[in-house]
Design an enzyme around this catalytic site. Structure first.
Site, PDB file in Angstrom:
ATOM      1  N   GLY A  29      21.698  86.781  82.877  1.00 50.72           N
ATOM      2  CA  GLY A  29      20.891  86.495  81.743  1.00 50.72           C
ATOM      3  C   GLY A  29      20.822  85.130  81.336  1.00 50.72           C
ATOM      4  O   GLY A  29      21.775  84.245  81.675  1.00 50.72           O
ATOM      5  N   ASN A  30      20.072  84.822  80.123  1.00 50.25           N
ATOM      6  CA  ASN A  30      19.964  83.485  79.472  1.00 50.25           C
ATOM      7  C   ASN A  30      19.315  83.688  78.259  1.00 50.25           C
ATOM      8  O   ASN A  30      18.448  84.587  78.236  1.00 50.25           O
ATOM      9  CB  ASN A  30      19.213  82.767  80.590  1.00 50.25           C
ATOM     10  CG  ASN A  30      18.081  82.788  81.212  1.00 50.25           C
ATOM     11  OD1 ASN A  30      17.017  83.146  80.652  1.00 50.25           O
ATOM     12  ND2 ASN A  30      18.297  83.405  82.605  1.00 50.25           N
ATOM     13  N   SER A  46      22.802  77.075  84.782  1.00 46.37           N
ATOM     14  CA  SER A  46      22.703  77.962  85.721  1.00 46.37           C
ATOM     15  C   SER A  46      24.096  78.518  86.395  1.00 46.37           C
ATOM     16  O   SER A  46      24.798  77.638  86.693  1.00 46.37           O
ATOM     17  CB  SER A  46      21.623  77.408  86.856  1.00 46.37           C
ATOM     18  OG  SER A  46      21.747  78.589  87.946  1.00 46.37           O
ATOM     19  N   SER A  76      17.882  79.309  86.208  1.00 47.53           N
ATOM     20  CA  SER A  76      16.759  79.337  87.374  1.00 47.53           C
ATOM     21  C   SER A  76      15.434  79.839  86.414  1.00 47.53           C
ATOM     22  O   SER A  76      14.545  79.862  87.146  1.00 47.53           O
ATOM     23  CB  SER A  76      17.510  80.241  88.389  1.00 47.53           C
ATOM     24  OG  SER A  76      17.798  81.348  87.662  1.00 47.53           O
ATOM     25  N   ASP A  77      15.670  80.464  85.527  1.00 49.64           N
ATOM     26  CA  ASP A  77      14.465  81.130  84.761  1.00 49.64           C
ATOM     27  C   ASP A  77      13.867  79.931  83.859  1.00 49.64           C
ATOM     28  O   ASP A  77      12.960  80.388  82.952  1.00 49.64           O
ATOM     29  CB  ASP A  77      15.083  82.043  84.017  1.00 49.64           C
ATOM     30  CG  ASP A  77      15.416  83.362  84.990  1.00 49.64           C
ATOM     31  OD1 ASP A  77      14.521  83.750  85.831  1.00 49.64           O
ATOM     32  OD2 ASP A  77      16.451  83.760  84.631  1.00 49.64           O
ATOM     33  N   HIS A  96      16.305  86.601  78.211  1.00 50.64           N
ATOM     34  CA  HIS A  96      16.254  87.498  79.529  1.00 50.64           C
ATOM     35  C   HIS A  96      17.525  87.865  79.843  1.00 50.64           C
ATOM     36  O   HIS A  96      18.582  87.458  79.960  1.00 50.64           O
ATOM     37  CB  HIS A  96      15.572  86.554  80.642  1.00 50.64           C
ATOM     38  CG  HIS A  96      15.868  87.249  81.984  1.00 50.64           C
ATOM     39  ND1 HIS A  96      15.022  88.324  82.281  1.00 50.64           N
ATOM     40  CD2 HIS A  96      16.101  87.086  83.386  1.00 50.64           C
ATOM     41  CE1 HIS A  96      15.196  88.706  83.219  1.00 50.64           C
ATOM     42  NE2 HIS A  96      16.065  87.825  84.210  1.00 50.64           N
ATOM     43  N   HIS A  98      19.591  91.757  82.240  1.00 49.81           N
ATOM     44  CA  HIS A  98      19.538  92.440  83.203  1.00 49.81           C
ATOM     45  C   HIS A  98      20.356  93.667  82.884  1.00 49.81           C
ATOM     46  O   HIS A  98      20.975  94.492  83.620  1.00 49.81           O
ATOM     47  CB  HIS A  98      20.094  92.080  84.680  1.00 49.81           C
ATOM     48  CG  HIS A  98      19.495  90.930  85.457  1.00 49.81           C
ATOM     49  ND1 HIS A  98      18.350  91.259  86.566  1.00 49.81           N
ATOM     50  CD2 HIS A  98      19.044  89.683  85.250  1.00 49.81           C
ATOM     51  CE1 HIS A  98      17.893  90.009  86.562  1.00 49.81           C
ATOM     52  NE2 HIS A  98      18.158  89.315  85.957  1.00 49.81           N
ATOM     53  N   ASP A 121      10.130 101.658  64.592  1.00 48.83           N
ATOM     54  CA  ASP A 121      10.362 100.608  63.671  1.00 48.83           C
ATOM     55  C   ASP A 121      10.318  99.174  64.180  1.00 48.83           C
ATOM     56  O   ASP A 121      10.024  98.375  63.215  1.00 48.83           O
ATOM     57  CB  ASP A 121      11.945 100.753  63.480  1.00 48.83           C
ATOM     58  CG  ASP A 121      12.374 102.040  62.277  1.00 48.83           C
ATOM     59  OD1 ASP A 121      11.406 102.246  61.432  1.00 48.83           O
ATOM     60  OD2 ASP A 121      13.373 102.470  62.577  1.00 48.83           O
ATOM     61  N   HIS A 172      12.119  94.041  88.367  1.00 49.56           N
ATOM     62  CA  HIS A 172      12.985  92.708  88.047  1.00 49.56           C
ATOM     63  C   HIS A 172      13.567  93.174  86.488  1.00 49.56           C
ATOM     64  O   HIS A 172      14.694  93.414  86.809  1.00 49.56           O
ATOM     65  CB  HIS A 172      12.059  91.328  87.487  1.00 49.56           C
ATOM     66  CG  HIS A 172      13.037  90.268  87.289  1.00 49.56           C
ATOM     67  ND1 HIS A 172      12.170  88.851  87.337  1.00 49.56           N
ATOM     68  CD2 HIS A 172      14.057  90.106  86.963  1.00 49.56           C
ATOM     69  CE1 HIS A 172      13.166  88.247  87.172  1.00 49.56           C
ATOM     70  NE2 HIS A 172      14.270  88.709  87.059  1.00 49.56           N
ATOM     71  N   TYR A 230      11.465  97.970  53.404  1.00 47.36           N
ATOM     72  CA  TYR A 230      12.866  98.231  54.015  1.00 47.36           C
ATOM     73  C   TYR A 230      13.855  96.953  53.681  1.00 47.36           C
ATOM     74  O   TYR A 230      13.241  95.886  53.831  1.00 47.36           O
ATOM     75  CB  TYR A 230      12.708  98.458  55.483  1.00 47.36           C
ATOM     76  CG  TYR A 230      14.126  98.430  56.293  1.00 47.36           C
ATOM     77  CD1 TYR A 230      14.776  99.590  56.450  1.00 47.36           C
ATOM     78  CD2 TYR A 230      14.532  97.527  56.829  1.00 47.36           C
ATOM     79  CE1 TYR A 230      15.950  99.773  57.263  1.00 47.36           C
ATOM     80  CE2 TYR A 230      15.849  97.422  57.619  1.00 47.36           C
ATOM     81  CZ  TYR A 230      16.297  98.760  57.732  1.00 47.36           C
ATOM     82  OH  TYR A 230      17.558  98.752  58.441  1.00 47.36           O
TER      83      TYR A 230
END
Length: 235
Positions: A29-30, A46, A76-77, A96, A98, A121, A172, A230
């Site tokens: 993740g990032n 990374s 890397s993303d 991002h 996983h 919502d 992915h 809300y």
């Protein structure tokens, strides 16, 4: 002192929220935080374990993915983030992960149906799943073309990135975005919960039907519509 200190701090705090929210394991993740006026964004380096990260480790790059400040290699993303910042000027943060349930839907190549009000919502549509990337693109600039995958999916499905702030990449995983990195992380946690609820719904009743339009409109509008009521803002 770095002129990007606050940008790096916001990026660092958003990244550190991922393991706390059970959205990542190990170095998965990032998150990035953008400064659109300066044309740069900060992103996690990374492969660095979260427990070792420091705010000063965040890498600042421009929207063309050139390193502006930082000694470590960026995620890397990074090229996916840079592509989206170039295409969608009103976003300030991208996330991002996983996360288990969102990735499961992505691996199944399925949109996440809008079954209930928790989903409504936050979105009025199913969470889209972009199709797997073509082999020729995989062999090319893979991370850049991941951004193109997202753009193509939204154009094909006629979705607004300002209304639907999340997507699944087939085989992915999920990407989310928002006004800043904090909102992008919020959207990632919401997406994971929606994905889990939808999975359980189909386990209980494989013939479950989508939420009816009147309830979708009511729940979305009360949080996001012109007469939203809300929360406490304006009280």
């Amino acid at each position: 002192m770095s002129k990007y200190k606050e940008l790096k701090r916001a990026c660092f705090e958003a990244n550190m929220a991922l393991p706390k929210l059970n959205l990542v394991v190990y170095t998965f993740g990032n998150v990035s935080q953008a400064d659109p006026k300066a044309g740069v964004f900060a992103i996690k380096p990374s492969g660095v374990p979260y427990e070792e990260l420091k705010a000063e480790d965040m890498v600042v790059v421009d929207f063309e993915n050139r390193v502006v400040e930082g000694k470590l290699r960026p995620s890397s993303d990074t090229r996916t983030h840079g592509f989206l910042y170039q295409q969608w000027e009103k976003i300030g943060g991208i996330c991002h992960t996983h996360s288990t349930f969102a990735v499961s839907w992505a691996q199944a190549l399925r949109d996440i149906p809008i079954f209930g009000t928790t989903h409504a919502d936050h979105n009025t549509r199913d969470i889209p799943c972009a199709p797997p990337m073509d082999d020729k693109l995989i062999d090319g600039d893979y991370e850049y073309m991941t951004g193109q995958q997202i753009l193509d999916c939204f154009q094909e499905k006629k979705l607004s990135y300002q209304e639907v702030e999340m997507v699944l990449i087939g085989n992915h995983g999920p990407f989310t975005w928002g006004k800043d990195a904090k909102k992008a992380v919020y959207n990632s946690r919401v997406l994971e919960e929606i994905a889990r609820m939808a999975y359980l719904t189909l386990q209980i009743n494989p013939e479950a039907r989508p939420l009816k339009a009147s309830l979708i409109k009511k729940h979305y509008d009360r949080k996001h519509g012109s007469s939203a009521y809300y929360g406490q803002e304006g009280c």
